[in-house]
Design a protein around this motif. Structure first.
Motif, PDB file in Angstrom:
ATOM      1  N   UNK A 846       1.171  -1.308   0.237  1.00 23.36           N
ATOM      2  CA  UNK A 846      -0.325   0.091  -0.627  1.00 23.36           C
ATOM      3  C   UNK A 846       1.068   1.427  -0.040  1.00 23.36           C
ATOM      4  N   UNK A 847       1.951   1.563   1.040  1.00 26.81           N
ATOM      5  CA  UNK A 847       2.790   2.726   1.003  1.00 26.81           C
ATOM      6  C   UNK A 847       3.728   2.803  -0.652  1.00 26.81           C
ATOM      7  N   UNK A 848       3.782   1.714  -1.148  1.00 26.86           N
ATOM      8  CA  UNK A 848       4.568   1.700  -2.365  1.00 26.86           C
ATOM      9  C   UNK A 848       3.748   2.463  -3.595  1.00 26.86           C
ATOM     10  N   UNK A 849       2.083   1.329  -3.566  1.00 25.14           N
ATOM     11  CA  UNK A 849       1.479   1.991  -4.024  1.00 25.14           C
ATOM     12  C   UNK A 849       0.919   3.565  -3.929  1.00 25.14           C
ATOM     13  N   UNK A 850       0.758   3.853  -2.740  1.00 24.36           N
ATOM     14  CA  UNK A 850       0.050   5.617  -2.124  1.00 24.36           C
ATOM     15  C   UNK A 850       1.225   6.473  -2.855  1.00 24.36           C
ATOM     16  N   UNK A 851       2.864   6.169  -2.597  1.00 23.74           N
ATOM     17  CA  UNK A 851       3.575   7.263  -2.156  1.00 23.74           C
ATOM     18  C   UNK A 851       5.049   7.452  -3.816  1.00 23.74           C
ATOM     19  N   UNK A 852       4.110   6.641  -5.124  1.00 27.63           N
ATOM     20  CA  UNK A 852       5.100   6.243  -6.105  1.00 27.63           C
ATOM     21  C   UNK A 852       3.942   6.132  -7.119  1.00 27.63           C
ATOM     22  N   UNK A 853       3.302   5.600  -8.088  1.00 23.47           N
ATOM     23  CA  UNK A 853       2.276   5.398  -9.166  1.00 23.47           C
ATOM     24  C   UNK A 853       0.852   6.115  -8.389  1.00 23.47           C
ATOM     25  N   UNK A 854       0.240   5.911  -6.986  1.00 22.44           N
ATOM     26  CA  UNK A 854      -0.477   6.527  -7.321  1.00 22.44           C
ATOM     27  C   UNK A 854      -0.346   8.201  -7.044  1.00 22.44           C
ATOM     28  N   UNK A 855       0.408   8.837  -6.250  1.00 21.94           N
ATOM     29  CA  UNK A 855       0.895  10.197  -5.948  1.00 21.94           C
ATOM     30  C   UNK A 855       0.900  10.904  -7.267  1.00 21.94           C
ATOM     31  N   UNK A 856       1.708   9.892  -8.061  1.00 24.81           N
ATOM     32  CA  UNK A 856       2.143  10.885  -9.607  1.00 24.81           C
ATOM     33  C   UNK A 856       0.992  10.854 -10.394  1.00 24.81           C
ATOM     34  N   UNK A 857       0.259  10.074  -9.598  1.00 24.69           N
ATOM     35  CA  UNK A 857      -1.188  10.363 -10.496  1.00 24.69           C
ATOM     36  C   UNK A 857      -2.610  11.769  -9.880  1.00 24.69           C
ATOM     37  N   UNK A 858      -2.066  11.941  -8.857  1.00 25.93           N
ATOM     38  CA  UNK A 858      -2.836  12.343  -8.247  1.00 25.93           C
ATOM     39  C   UNK A 858      -4.158  11.627  -7.089  1.00 25.93           C
ATOM     40  N   UNK A 859      -3.490  10.828  -7.052  1.00 27.83           N
ATOM     41  CA  UNK A 859      -4.250   9.642  -6.277  1.00 27.83           C
ATOM     42  C   UNK A 859      -4.698   9.997  -4.831  1.00 27.83           C
TER      43      UNK A 859
END
Length: 920
Positions: A846-859
């Motif tokens: 979850x941390x890797x997703x939220x601070x990586x690709x998801x943050x990149x796309x403004x999730x």
């Protein structure tokens, strides 16, 4: 606790007093917490909170550009704390009701003002009434798109428009009028008056739309505008759904249930200044229901000529007058009758006619004995002699009824020159309609006697047509033979049909009639720009003839080869609706003429031009026999695949349906039947997601349950099915991920332009659509969705969840690289469901997703995201706190909360502030 709340309010007050934009968000957060949890009934807290709230709103409006999110929050704060300084609060909020502010921001702000109408009304009744007046009389007519949450969501892009957004304020105000009436009857009544007037001009001069009412002993008041309801207020027929925000429905409930004293207060408020007819119709109408309690109160209004003559009020005024009349002293009745019959009462001829009808309504409802004067008795006798005592019906009414289409059909035919009222055409149509009515009352389960009666009526109809064919209009042909075809199809479709028995036709007789039906010109070819769908009506003769031939072939094809041969003719018909009947039911030949079936199947695959017919053939024929003869099915599918480019270049509706069927068949053949050639078909098409999106989504739709078959128990467990499904899904996912990455980089890097750019965008959208669809299959198939969690499917234990996380780690990692927050969101929700399977591993992912690709796309900017993340972290702290003993993971937790709190999500910020105590 009260002193602590006051202390925090003082912090907020001091922060906003600095005029610092950096501190305004902290002020908003503190006031929001106090708004939710503080007791504003405490005087000191109310004073400080209100001062800070007004300062925050003034600051938000004064900045350039205005801080809209802060302003909408501050409006709620000022409204709730209105009583802290009513004059200052009103001066500030009144700005919202005036231009230019109203026109620019009412769609964003009025809803929040209306939400706080109760605390405003408790402190300043006049301002509450003004709010009702402005928000119901003014409007935002701009229909430009707005997005829920203030920006277009990439998870669930719900849109509205400025006009709809604004009108939600009326929903809030409407739902609160009952509470206003409970607070103060005059206040609630005046609010209802303003709401019911809508956009009626309150300042219009006296005239047709503004009439002054003078009631002895009271100040004059004006009746404004007109009631535009198409149905009487007490006509409840076909009124469905909630009326929570219907101010007039709540007004009626109040009038019917209140005490006589409250009823008098209501009348007094409605008779002050101005009101609309909608309010007075209900006062007078309910007054007629409660005449024993309110007769003295309402008599001066009931006998008022202006009220009685008002076109919108007349029915209810007459009802009340008639109800109260017998109990009034003779002197009052005589005075009314003298005034009502005064010769100069109305000088306009139209007004005189209207008044005569008004008096006829009244005199229809009362006994002659109640009349006090001879002139009024004479008028009653005159009206009775002229048959003008017609009661007191609603001035307007409307209803919708279902009925036979016979009249519509005949009007259409009459418009084409058919004599539908008399002569042989009308007689033929009547016979035809009688036959169709008999078809409708003879279901397929009917016995032989009922079918025999239908056959007799069919022959009689044909006989009448033949006898009069030369004289009949050409447009009569279609309905007559259409109804004959309906009857023949109904007879053959019935299990009770046995040729040549109990009055039923022999097969030869039936085939003779069918030949005549098949020779019909209906359905006629459609023009190129006409509807290309496969719909048809019950007059399309050859469609029903084809259905009948197919059913006869199923039952008698072995002994009557001509029925099998008829399939060649049907498949060559120019109308796709006719070809469909044969193409989708070729399997009736399975036990009759199997080799012929395969020949015809190849013919359909090779030659059928209509994509929906071809798709139906694949669905109803090929998909049902892949287990019985996979090689022949493979050959047929290969033929259709070879036509793919021609089919997909077709711009007619339904062109994607063939690809959908091919996707499902390919999944069936590979994942369930282990046919390796189907996997090769899939690999051959993965290079172009834009061209094969429907194929991929259909393929993946088949796999929702298959992904989890290895985790089932007992006989339902099928590891091989899951293996093959996962392998195929990875082929699609890897190809689509690569295509999405490449096209996204090309467009965002501006390395393509013109047609190439448009093609790259199309590829990106198609690829991400397929990726998102795969994510949905995994999410819903797992049981993660709340509606699925009680079902015994998917992952039902921590052990199966753990195994899934291990088995599908490559797929989940690749899904995480998506560029679409909607995919990220379902992956986050899936991880929430999977926490029991591996709490630490899920958190790390979850941390890797939220601070990586998801943050990149403004999730983290998405309104749907923050509640899920806060809920997950709260659960982690409650149930799995020990994993945060690891300093790296604790830092990751803080990083996630900072990510969401930094963009203004108050729940995340609150959790971040409380984190040290929670982890202590």
């Amino acid at each position: 606790m009260a002193s602590e709340a006051v202390a925090w309010a003082r912090v907020a007050d001091a922060a906003i007093a600095t005029g610092s934009r950096d501190l305004s968000d902290a002020t908003r957060f503190l006031l929001h917490t106090l708004f939710d949890k503080g007791d504003l009934a405490e005087a000191e807290l109310l004073e400080v909170f209100g001062r800070a709230a007004r300062a925050l709103l003034a600051f938000a409006w004064a900045t350039e550009p205005p801080m809209q999110q802060t302003a909408t929050n501050a409006i709620r704060f000022v409204g709730k704390s209105f009583a802290s300084d009513p004059a200052a609060s009103r001066a500030l909020l009144d700005r919202m009701l005036r231009d230019p502010h109203f026109s620019a921001y009412a769609d964003k702000e009025a809803t929040w003002l209306s939400e706080q109408i109760m605390p405003i009304a408790r402190a300043d009744a006049d301002f509450a009434i003004e709010i009702y007046s402005v928000l119901y009389s003014r409007d935002i007519t701009d229909n430009s798109t707005s997005f829920m949450g203030g920006q277009a969501s990439r998870i669930m892009p719900l849109s509205s428009n400025r006009s709809q957004d604004y009108r939600h304020c009326r929903y809030n105000l409407g739902r609160r009028v009952t509470r206003l009436l409970e607070l103060s009857v005059p206040l609630g009544t005046r609010a209802i008056v303003e709401a019911s007037l809508g956009d009626t001009n309150r300042a219009m001069p006296l005239g047709d739309d503004r009439e002054q009412v003078v009631v002895p002993g009271r100040a004059p008041f004006d009746l404004l505008g007109h009631d535009h309801e198409y149905r009487a207020w007490d006509d409840t027929e076909e009124r469905h759904g909630t009326q929570d925000d219907d101010v007039l429905a709540q007004f009626v409930a109040h009038l019917r249930g209140c005490s006589p004293a409250a009823f008098a207060e209501t009348v007094g408020a409605a008779a002050a200044g101005y009101a609309g007819p909608a309010v007075w119709t209900r006062i007078l109408g309910v007054g007629a229901e409660r005449v024993g309690e309110v007769a003295d109160l309402l008599w001066p209004f009931a006998c008022n000529i202006t009220i009685l003559a008002h076109g919108d009020i007349v029915r209810d005024a007459v009802r009340l007058l008639a109800a109260v009349y017998p109990s009034r002293p003779r002197s009052e009745r005589a005075a009314f009758e003298a005034e009502a019959l005064r010769p100069d009462l109305f000088t306009d001829e139209a007004e005189q006619r209207w008044w005569r009808r008004t008096l006829s309504r009244f005199l229809s409802l009362i006994d002659a004995d109640a009349i006090a004067t001879d002139p009024m008795r004479a008028l009653r006798e005159e009206l009775a002699a002229a048959n003008e005592l017609a009661g007191n019906p609603p001035t307007r009414s409307g209803s919708i009824r279902w009925g036979s289409s016979r009249g519509v059909t005949r009007r259409l035919l009459a418009g084409e020159g058919v004599d539908t009222e008399g002569g042989v055409d009308a007689q033929m149509l009547s016979r035809s309609e009688a036959l169709y009515n008999l078809v409708q009352t003879t279901p397929p389960a009917s016995n032989a006697a009922a079918l025999g009666a239908l056959w007799t009526a069919t022959l009689a109809t044909i006989g009448m047509y033949d006898a009069n064919a030369a004289a009949l209009h050409e447009r009569v042909e279609q309905p007559v033979w259409g109804h004959v075809s309906n009857a023949v199809e109904r007879i053959v479709d019935a299990d009770a049909y046995v040729p040549g028995t109990e009055g039923l036709p022999s097969l030869d007789e039936l085939l003779g009639i069918l030949e005549r039906l098949w020779a019909s010109r209906f359905p006629e070819p459609r023009q190129k720009d006409e509807d290309a769908s496969l719909s048809w009506g019950n007059w399309e003769v050859r469609v029903y003839a084809a259905q009948t031939y197919v059913e006869l072939a199923r039952r008698f094809g072995e002994t009557h080869g001509e029925l099998v041969s008829k399939f060649d003719v049907m498949l060559a018909d120019p109308a796709p609706q006719v070809r469909l009947q044969a193409a989708q039911r070729l399997l009736v030949l399975w036990h009759v003429a199997r080799e012929k079936l395969w020949d015809l199947a190849e013919q359909v695959a090779r030659d059928e031009p209509h994509t929906e017919v071809l798709a139906s053939f694949l669905h109803y024929v090929v998909a049902r026999v892949t287990w019985q003869d996979v090689e022949k099915c493979k050959a047929i599918i290969e033929i259709v695949r070879a036509r793919r480019e021609a089919v997909e270049r077709d711009d007619k509706p339904g062109r994607g349906k063939v690809a959908e069927q091919l996707g499902g068949l390919t999944a069936q053949l590979w994942c369930w039947q282990e046919e390796a050639f189907a996997l090769e078909w899939l690999k051959a098409w993965v290079g172009d997601p834009a061209a094969h999106r429907e194929f991929f989504t259909s393929f993946l739709s088949m796999l929702r349950g298959a992904f989890f078959a290895r985790y089932a128990s007992g006989e339902e467990r099928d590891a091989g099915l899951s293996d093959r499904s996962q392998q195929a899904a990875m082929v699609i996912l890897e190809a689509c991920s690569a295509a999405a990455d490449a096209s996204h980089a090309a467009v965002m890097g501006e390395t393509v332009e013109g047609a190439e750019r448009e093609a790259a965008i199309a590829t990106y959208k198609a690829a991400e659509s397929v990726i998102g669809h795969l994510m949905n299959q995994v999410y819903f198939g797992s049981g993660a969705h709340a509606d699925n969690r009680e079902a015994k499917v998917g992952l039902t234990s921590p052990d199966t969840m753990h195994r899934f996380l291990v088995d599908y780690r490559p797929m989940l990692a690749l899904l995480a690289t998506s560029h679409e927050p909607s995919t990220h969101h379902h992956l986050v929700e899936l991880y929430e469901f999977l926490i029991p399977g591996d709490p630490a591993g899920v958190f790390d992912a979850l941390h890797a997703l939220l601070t990586g690709p998801a943050a990149r796309e403004g999730y983290h900017h998405e309104g749907l995201a923050a509640p899920v993340i806060v809920r997950m972290i709260t659960r982690y702290i409650a149930d799995y706190r020990s994993i945060f003993e690891d300093n790296t993971r604790r830092a990751a937790l803080v990083e996630i909360l900072r990510l969401f709190s930094d963009v203004g999500w108050s729940d995340a910020l609150k959790l971040l502030y409380e984190l040290p105590d929670l982890l202590r």
